[in-house]
Enzyme design. Structure first.
Site, PDB file in Angstrom:
ATOM      1  N   ALA A   1       0.674   5.215   0.270  1.00 57.17           N
ATOM      2  CA  ALA A   1      -0.168   6.142  -0.205  1.00 57.17           C
ATOM      3  C   ALA A   1       0.709   7.765  -0.225  1.00 57.17           C
ATOM      4  O   ALA A   1       0.222   8.565  -0.011  1.00 57.17           O
ATOM      5  CB  ALA A   1      -1.055   5.859   0.945  1.00 57.17           C
TER       6      ALA A   1
ATOM      7  N   ASP B   1       0.698  -1.348   0.019  1.00 56.76           N
ATOM      8  CA  ASP B   1       0.026  -0.479   0.161  1.00 56.76           C
ATOM      9  C   ASP B   1       0.827   0.685   0.029  1.00 56.76           C
ATOM     10  O   ASP B   1       1.783   1.455   1.129  1.00 56.76           O
ATOM     11  CB  ASP B   1      -0.847   0.066   1.372  1.00 56.76           C
ATOM     12  CG  ASP B   1      -1.475   1.139   1.325  1.00 56.76           C
ATOM     13  OD1 ASP B   1      -2.065   1.817   0.724  1.00 56.76           O
ATOM     14  OD2 ASP B   1      -2.407   1.286   2.254  1.00 56.76           O
TER      15      ASP B   1
HETATM   16  C1  LIG Z   1      -2.189   3.514   4.384  1.00 56.93           C
HETATM   17  C2  LIG Z   1      -2.895   4.137   3.523  1.00 56.93           C
HETATM   18  N1  LIG Z   1      -3.105   3.318   2.109  1.00 56.93           N
HETATM   19  C3  LIG Z   1      -4.373   4.312   1.598  1.00 56.93           C
HETATM   20  C4  LIG Z   1      -5.715   5.280   1.990  1.00 56.93           C
HETATM   21  C5  LIG Z   1      -6.336   5.629   1.244  1.00 56.93           C
HETATM   22  O1  LIG Z   1      -6.272   6.258   0.761  1.00 56.93           O
HETATM   23  P1  LIG Z   1      -7.052   7.120  -0.999  1.00 56.93           P
HETATM   24  O2  LIG Z   1      -7.965   8.569   0.083  1.00 56.93           O
HETATM   25  O3  LIG Z   1      -6.545   7.669  -1.802  1.00 56.93           O
HETATM   26  O4  LIG Z   1      -8.474   6.178  -0.708  1.00 56.93           O
HETATM   27  C6  LIG Z   1      -4.645   5.844   3.005  1.00 56.93           C
HETATM   28  C7  LIG Z   1      -5.637   7.249   3.403  1.00 56.93           C
HETATM   29  O5  LIG Z   1      -5.956   8.023   4.027  1.00 56.93           O
HETATM   30  C8  LIG Z   1      -4.238   5.400   3.880  1.00 56.93           C
HETATM   31  O6  LIG Z   1      -3.095   6.360   4.989  1.00 56.93           O
END
Ligand SMILES: Cc1ncc(COP(=O)(O)O)c(C=O)c1O
Length: 394
Positions: free
Chosen positions: A210, A208
């Site tokens: 982000a 993941d």
């Molecule tokens: C670790 C992590 N993964 C994924 C996301 C998801 O992001 P999105 O807003 O693009 O759905 C976040 C959002 O806070 C996050 O902190």
């Protein structure tokens, strides 16, 4: 039919936002949300996004459907940004999805189709929405050790000892960079070791990513994903463009599947598209077009990279100021880890009671696990935050 429903448990982060809004205190601080704020406390639209939006407005001549995989130019841009030159030819495909969250949901359903008995392993702790997004298909969730709240550092020995016991049928969720909620990241040597464990044991890595570019730089923050892409046969990656392009509400992300050969990758990709069809059909285009316009244009790309650098420099500066303030007010270096961590978040290692006291007595809001978003604090609030944390933790 609705009588059978009970109220769902409120989302930990979203309910914090609501109670912050209702707090009348002028000096309240919101450190709970996961959005970047500049030195004025604003989440502005990057200049490059505005310029690309203007171009899109002028050039877009149709709003017909775009296809299950979304915008191909966006998917190519994400592949270049995340994987650079390291992509194994033909063995990887990316599909635009609604945000990093939508990407994770698609990948959860893909795992469920590929291996219904798979167990998904999350770091302890992890982003509060991971379990909900990744258990949708009924996949079992497990936890592997990651962060030691007493030292506020990664317990790498415990982490790798657990990972060594896993194997095929296990999926390990790894944060590509800027770990949420701890801010504590593996070193390059540690990533190399974990990639070696994945190769040896056969667990499936699910990255993941982000916050690429919020830590040590766009390229540097992709080290983990690229190392794995070189090392293992199969992996999944969920990318969010919400933070580094500042387009949170446009809902743009990309789900990648990397397979052992082109044939199996193609089949995985076809499955991802049929999953999307059954969930939301096609992703929204606006933000994806904006990102692809920026990435394809030399001038806009350079300008975006410098806007991203302003954000990561601001984060690093706040971290250093906060760590310095703790030293100044306490005389010890217990909170030095704030300066060493990367990305917007750090876990302060406070109890729920201490977090509540900060909210009640000081109007300082953070999530109940004591995660702070360092960009929520500015100017004189830096000393006020450090002072309040020290006052409640004695
Ligand atoms: C670790 C992590 N993964 C994924 C996301 C998801 O992001 P999105 O807003 O693009 O759905 C976040 C959002 O806070 C996050 O902190």
């Amino acid at each position: 039919m609705f009588e059978s429903l009970s109220l769902p448990r409120p989302d930990a982060i979203l309910s914090r936002i609501a109670s912050f809004e209702d707090d009348p205190r002028a000096n309240k601080m919101n450190l709970g949300v996961g959005i970047y704020m500049d030195a004025q406390g604003k989440t502005i639209i990057p200049e490059t996004v505005k310029l690309a939006e203007q171009r899109l407005l002028d050039l877009e001549d149709s709003k017909s459907y775009i296809g299950l995989a979304g915008n191909p130019a966006y998917n190519k841009a994400m592949r270049e940004i995340v994987f650079g030159e390291t992509v194994p030819e033909g063995r990887i495909h990316g599909m635009q999805a609604p945000g990093g969250s939508g990407s994770l949901s698609v990948l959860a359903k893909l795992m469920e189709r590929a291996c219904p008995n798979a167990k998904v392993w999350l770091s302890t702790p992890t982003w509060s929405n991971h379990a909900a997004l990744l258990s949708t298909g009924g996949l079992e969730i497990g936890k592997y050790p990651y962060f030691d709240a007493t030292t506020c550092a990664i317990n790498f020995e415990a982490m790798t000892a657990k990972l060594r016991t896993l194997g095929p049928g296990d999926v390990v969720v790894l944060h590509g960079c800027c770990h949420n909620p701890t801010g504590a990241n593996l070193t390059r040597e540690q990533w190399d070791e974990v990639a070696g464990i994945a190769k040896a044991t056969g667990f499936l890595p699910l990255f993941d990513i982000a916050y690429q570019g919020f830590g040590d730089g766009l390229e540097e923050d992709a080290y983990s994903v690229r190392k794995f892409a070189h090392t293992v046969d199969e992996m999944l990656v969920a990318v969010s463009s919400s933070k580094n392009f500042g387009i949170y509400r446009d809902r743009v992300g990309c789900a990648f599947a990397m397979g052992a050969c082109a044939e199996t990758t193609d089949v995985a990709y076809a499955n991802m598209q049929s999953i999307a069809r059954s969930m939301y059909s096609m992703p929204p285009d606006h933000g994806a077009s904006v990102v692809s316009i920026i990435w394809q244009d030399d001038e806009l790309r350079v300008q975006w990279l410098s806007e991203l650098k302003v954000m990561s420099d601001h984060i690093a500066s706040l971290r250093n100021q906060l760590a310095t303030s703790f030293v100044k007010q306490s005389g010890d270096n217990k909170f030095d880890f704030i300066g060493m961590h990367r990305g917007m978040f750090s876990l302060l290692g406070l109890t729920i009671e201490q977090v509540e006291k900060l909210r009640e007595d000081y109007g300082i809001y953070m999530t109940s696990d004591s995660r702070i978003n360092v960009t929520g604090v500015q100017g004189e609030n830096i000393d006020r935050l450090a002072g309040a944390v020290l006052a409640v933790s004695v």
